[in-house]
Design a protein around this motif. Structure first.
Motif, PDB file in Angstrom:
ATOM      1  N   THR A 367     -42.628  23.482  72.180  1.00 57.09           N
ATOM      2  CA  THR A 367     -43.694  23.781  71.218  1.00 57.09           C
ATOM      3  C   THR A 367     -45.005  24.168  71.914  1.00 57.09           C
ATOM      4  OG1 THR A 367     -44.266  21.431  71.174  1.00 57.09           O
ATOM      5  CG2 THR A 367     -42.821  22.214  69.422  1.00 57.09           C
ATOM      6  N   THR A 368     -45.034  24.065  73.241  1.00 60.34           N
ATOM      7  CA  THR A 368     -46.270  24.364  73.960  1.00 60.34           C
ATOM      8  C   THR A 368     -46.437  25.875  74.117  1.00 60.34           C
ATOM      9  OG1 THR A 368     -45.814  22.380  75.249  1.00 60.34           O
ATOM     10  CG2 THR A 368     -47.598  23.804  76.034  1.00 60.34           C
ATOM     11  N   HIS A 371     -44.733  28.504  76.751  1.00 62.18           N
ATOM     12  CA  HIS A 371     -43.458  28.031  77.292  1.00 62.18           C
ATOM     13  C   HIS A 371     -42.279  28.767  76.663  1.00 62.18           C
ATOM     14  CE1 HIS A 371     -44.673  23.913  79.170  1.00 62.18           C
ATOM     15  NE2 HIS A 371     -45.641  24.805  79.286  1.00 62.18           N
TER      16      HIS A 371
END
Ligand SMILES: [Cu+2]
Length: 490
Positions: A367-368, A371
């Motif tokens: 979720t970053t 990424h």
């Protein structure tokens, strides 16, 4: 002022003016010969046509002349399924039909008319799944037979009644991209095809469900693409599907294709609709004509109720995977041979590439922003059979001999294979290649992972027969594979 399409549930119970006018117009149009380009039967045959079947059903009789333009591909048998043309073609079809019916209503009653939609997944209406009463009534208010129930449906149908595992939901709208990958095997809208194909290789999420599911749940003529357009309910169903597309396009975070092949329509021939009155030339169009500013772009009274979306509102739930064209879709494993399903469940082993699978599984929950993020899909290719809308359930790692109903956590999805009969005909314009489906198994894979590990070398896929699948009418799946979709969290 353009016309606004409304929720049929808001028009009043029973014989409200809109549905009474619809019935009167249908009766008049259905009395016209099939050679008339604005007749009910001509319009129905544009979706799908089979002279032998229609004669058997007594839709056409001995003296009827079937115009060659219904059998040579000019106007007949045009419905686009299993491809990115599904939504735009049906949008043009709806607009044409609506204009013809509205003109007839005007002529008969002087009233304005627009096509209503059946908002069957509206959770704010307890009766949303009920078939509007006017389609079931024996008689018109004046005692005449009701034209809206001329053509057969599932016996006793009064409400859409999905089975326990039926994929009757708005899950499709969670997908953020109309199309991803080189062939469009994954996405909201259906697979890429450059040419006119009645049944393409990949069914989009919205077409799969609720579209296909509702065709089967209504049943009768609605369960066969060669007859479906004759049921007046067809148009209210498709109007809702079209509205779901419009709601989806109006929601932040959703990406339509900008591909010129989609915008312009098939390369080998344009889509063609009959003009009001039926004179030459007909109306040609491509995808762009169905978008905002285009001649076939519709207006709805509401894009929120029963759509699972908040157009113009805050973008939702699912993590963005970056621009559609920057995402990749790659196979990470496949089974060894075709599977045929009759009256009993059949399983097939899908061998996976361990490294690609391990990396894919590890990045599923990312979720970053910036990424790598992945989703996993099961792909069923070249699915063939003789039934017109059979149903199968797909399970992953279901233990041998286990009762599928005892394992909802292993249920990958439920498919209604609408049009399988037509897509499997060896001599049709679609080439007999059958249908193709992808099922998102990301959450299922995450559950397996949490419950003790996801074996990166193999999964077992089990196909469980549902309605209209038997030893006499089996379904064959040429290939089952696992696809890894990769993007960057945006
Ligand atoms: Cu349909």
């Amino acid at each position: 002022m353009g016309i606004v399409r409304q929720d049929v549930a808001k028009l009043g119970a029973g014989w409200n003016k809109t549905l009474l006018n619809y019935a009167l117009a249908m009766r008049a149009l259905d009395a016209l010969p099939i050679s008339n380009r604005n007749s009910w039967k001509f319009l129905g045959a544009m979706h799908g046509f089979d002279a032998e079947l229609w004669r058997g059903e007594e839709l056409i009789g001995g003296t009827d002349t079937v115009p060659s333009e219904l059998t040579d591909g000019t106007y007949g048998d045009q419905c686009q399924h299993g491809s990115w043309y599904f939504l735009p073609w049906h949008r043009g079809y709806l607009a044409t039909f609506e204009a013809i019916v509205a003109a007839k209503v005007k002529e008969l009653t002087g009233d304005d008319w627009s096509l209503p939609y059946w908002n069957y997944l509206d959770t704010t209406n307890a009766d949303a799944r009920r078939v509007p009463q006017a389609f079931l009534a024996d008689k018109l208010p004046n005692g005449d037979p009701n034209p809206l129930r001329t053509y057969p449906r599932r016996t006793g149908l009064s409400v859409l009644q999905p089975g326990r595992r039926d994929a009757f939901s708005l899950a499709a709208v969670q997908e953020n991209d109309f199309i991803v990958g080189n062939n469009g095997s994954i996405g909201f809208g259906g697979g890429i095809t450059g040419d006119f194909v009645q049944f393409g290789g990949w069914t989009g999420d919205l077409e799969n469900n609720p579209h296909n599911t509702v065709h089967r749940l209504i049943g009768g003529y609605m369960g066969d693409p060669r007859l479906a357009g004759l049921d007046p309910l067809f148009w209210l169903h498709h109007c809702n599907i079209d509205r779901l597309w419009e709601a989806w396009m109006s929601t932040p975070g959703k990406t339509m294709t900008r591909d010129s092949r989609w915008r312009e329509g098939p390369a080998d021939r344009p889509f063609l609709m009959p003009a009001l009155g039926g004179a030459d030339p007909g109306i040609t169009f491509g995808g762009a004509d169905t978008l905002k500013g285009g001649k076939f772009h519709p207006t709805y009274d509401n894009l929120t109720k029963g759509t699972g979306l908040v157009p113009g509102g805050v973008a939702v739930a699912r993590v963005g995977m970056g621009p559609s064209h920057q995402q990749s879709v790659e196979p990470i494993g496949a089974n060894a041979s075709a599977v045929s399903v009759g009256s009993k469940p059949e399983s097939s082993l899908v061998t996976l590439e361990p490294r690609a699978t391990t990396a894919g599984v590890a990045a599923m929950g990312a979720t970053t922003p910036g990424h790598t993020v992945t989703r996993l899909y099961l792909a069923l290719e070249s699915v063939r059979g003789e039934a017109s809308a059979p149903q199968i359930d797909v399970y992953v790692n279901l233990p041998d001999g286990a009762d599928p109903d005892a394992h909802p956590e292993l249920h990958a999805g439920n498919l209604t294979l609408f049009g399988l009969n037509v897509a499997s005909r060896p001599h049709g314009r679609h080439g007999g290649n059958g249908l193709g489906y992808t099922l998102d198994i990301t959450e299922l894979a995450q559950r397996l992972q949490q419950a003790g590990g996801f074996d990166p070398t193999k999964i077992r896929v089990t196909l469980v027969p549902g309605e209209h699948v038997s030893d006499d009418s089996p379904i064959t799946v040429d290939k089952i594979s696992v696809l890894k979709r990769v993007g960057i969290v945006s």
